[in-house]
Design an enzyme around this catalytic site. Sequence first.
Site, short mmCIF file in Angstrom:
data_model
loop_
_atom_site.label_atom_id
_atom_site.label_comp_id
_atom_site.label_asym_id
_atom_site.label_seq_id
_atom_site.Cartn_x
_atom_site.Cartn_y
_atom_site.Cartn_z
N CYS A 57 11.23 -9.07 -22.49
CA CYS A 57 12.56 -9.80 -21.84
C CYS A 57 13.05 -10.85 -22.76
O CYS A 57 13.65 -10.37 -23.91
CB CYS A 57 12.07 -10.42 -20.51
SG CYS A 57 13.41 -10.55 -19.62
N HIS B 18 9.76 -5.35 -17.75
CA HIS B 18 8.30 -6.40 -17.39
C HIS B 18 7.35 -5.37 -17.41
O HIS B 18 6.94 -4.72 -16.20
CB HIS B 18 8.44 -7.36 -16.50
CG HIS B 18 9.38 -8.45 -16.59
ND1 HIS B 18 8.74 -9.61 -17.30
CD2 HIS B 18 10.90 -8.56 -16.60
CE1 HIS B 18 9.90 -10.38 -17.59
NE2 HIS B 18 10.91 -9.85 -17.04
N GLU C 227 4.16 -5.90 -17.03
CA GLU C 227 2.93 -6.52 -16.54
C GLU C 227 3.11 -6.60 -14.94
O GLU C 227 2.21 -6.55 -14.22
CB GLU C 227 2.98 -7.99 -17.02
CG GLU C 227 4.14 -8.88 -16.61
CD GLU C 227 5.62 -8.86 -17.30
OE1 GLU C 227 6.27 -9.90 -17.31
OE2 GLU C 227 5.64 -7.90 -18.18
N VAL D 238 -15.22 -19.37 -4.55
CA VAL D 238 -15.68 -18.16 -5.70
C VAL D 238 -16.07 -18.98 -7.08
O VAL D 238 -17.13 -18.51 -7.55
CB VAL D 238 -14.63 -17.26 -5.83
CG1 VAL D 238 -15.10 -16.34 -6.60
CG2 VAL D 238 -14.37 -16.38 -4.47
N ASP D 239 -15.31 -19.86 -7.43
CA ASP D 239 -15.54 -20.31 -8.80
C ASP D 239 -16.76 -21.17 -8.90
O ASP D 239 -17.43 -21.07 -9.95
CB ASP D 239 -14.32 -21.06 -9.10
CG ASP D 239 -12.85 -20.39 -8.90
OD1 ASP D 239 -13.19 -19.18 -9.14
OD2 ASP D 239 -11.76 -21.06 -8.90
N SER D 240 -17.02 -22.10 -8.05
CA SER D 240 -18.05 -23.02 -8.41
C SER D 240 -19.32 -22.01 -7.93
O SER D 240 -20.37 -22.37 -8.64
CB SER D 240 -17.94 -24.24 -7.44
OG SER D 240 -18.15 -23.81 -5.95
N SER D 241 -19.38 -21.23 -7.12
CA SER D 241 -20.48 -20.47 -6.54
C SER D 241 -21.06 -19.45 -8.09
O SER D 241 -21.90 -19.50 -8.14
CB SER D 241 -20.35 -19.50 -5.58
OG SER D 241 -20.07 -20.18 -4.45
#
Length: 558
Positions: free
Chosen positions: A93, A181, A183, A238-241
Amino acid sequence: MRIFAAKTSIRNFSMQQKIIILDFGSQTTQLIGRRVRELNTFCEILPYNKFPHDDPSVIGVILSGSPYSVYDPEAFKVDLSQIRGRLPILGICYGAQYMSYTNGGNVEPAGSREYGRANLAYIEKENPLLNDFVPNSQVWMSHGDTITALPQGWRAIASTEDVTYAAYAADSEPIWGVQFHPEVFHSVQGTQLLKNFVVGICGSRQDWSPASFVETTVQELREQVGNDRVILGLSGGVDSSVCAVLLNRAIGDRLTCIFVDHGMLRKNEFRDVMHDYECLGLNVIGVDASEKFLGDLAGVTDPEQKRKIIGRDFVEVFNAEAKKITDAKWLAQGTIYPDRIESLNITGKVIKSHHNVGGLPKEMHLSLCEPLQWLFKDEVRRVGRQLGMPEHLITRHPFPGPGLAVRILGDITREKVRILQDADDIYINALRNYKVRLKGEEARKVLSAGYPKDSFVSESGAQDEGEIEVSLYDQIWQAGTVLLSTVRSVGVMGDERTYEHPVALRAVTSTDAMTADWAHLPYDFMAQVSSDIINKVKGVNRVCYDISSKPPSTIEWE
């Protein structure tokens, strides 16, 4: 104690092949990065003017879109002379228009904004960027300007009915540009185009995978922290686990996790999450500080003041526990790549703070350890599966740090928390239990967000043609219930008049939470949830559904 950033960081993957994405301010830049990562290729998103010229691991460059026109005085401009001819370049683009415009081509306002689906009426099939493209392949346009003439020695390799230069290539150097695009999901062969560029043109070995990440990161964590002890604040998310399980694999019981219950978690969450962590073999200290938090929040109605009180109290409780671990030298966090990208705009200036980026307690003298800092959310989920974590932990929706405090409008009491926990529990469990079958574009969206591919119930050899069965919960980015405790509504139950609180249900679909759309839940599902909440939750007599998108609204109400 005082926290300072560690001088060493886990970045062994910077020695691997990588694609650099130069960000000119597009809303879909992160999506480009995710698509490249889905090709098992490491990529890094950098401001448009921060290309790492001394990095030998770079194998190709992608220029993102932008909210500007190339001829605007304030448009972002960059000198690509040191990159051209040395590395393949793909402009998307604005990136495509910028390269054409700065090399003698013309870019002008389109007669009408070119937005939405289009089909490639002409394709130069022998061009490596368009290998395996089919006639009339659908693409997604989103631009107000268009290229009206290419530089000398450049040619069109794809066109639509309205856009002559939908894609182009330079004759004598490795430069390509597309005005659509690739993506986004609406560009049906967009992933194929990116694969043609990343793998076919740039030569990626496609060796970025959850398994390789786990193997390398575990080794690097052992080297980074040595025999030191690490403290990690768990949230149940999710992330910290995933961060905790990864560290546990690397250093075992030298990791101490602290999970603070501020009294505004979901129903039975403290008990259930503690059980999950113990089953995973984590060394976890659970702290029930609900009385302190609820006491300090008594009578407070301002949302920002609620957040500040909760943040202050959390630091106090966490620090009190952390100080008991006298030999700890590291603080681990589940910071992921979008946290870091969102915290900086393309000029490098902070545009908003994030709970995992900055704002750390100054009195803690610990070095920072962030083993997930290069991963997107879907990659974190795949790493979690690689580590053998239970699916309900991996697919858990984002949940605000202040918890239900920002989903109770008005002051907070234990009774209001109870009402909201009961209503929310019915809603979330119903989302988990309601199954739907998806195929085509909808299936690809769910799979790209990190849902396991073994959920296929029918195989056809192509991901976009297969069918998957998932729950409504797994189809949604985030869902929750809001208690309108400052409002009461009239109702009738049996032969009696009621005057109780309404609740609002919220469910959104998104890829990165920067933008979100309200989820179109089935009517029969909504009817059953509404009936269950009103009949089973004392204090509620009306259920509403929030159909606001972000922007202009936000995902959370406070």
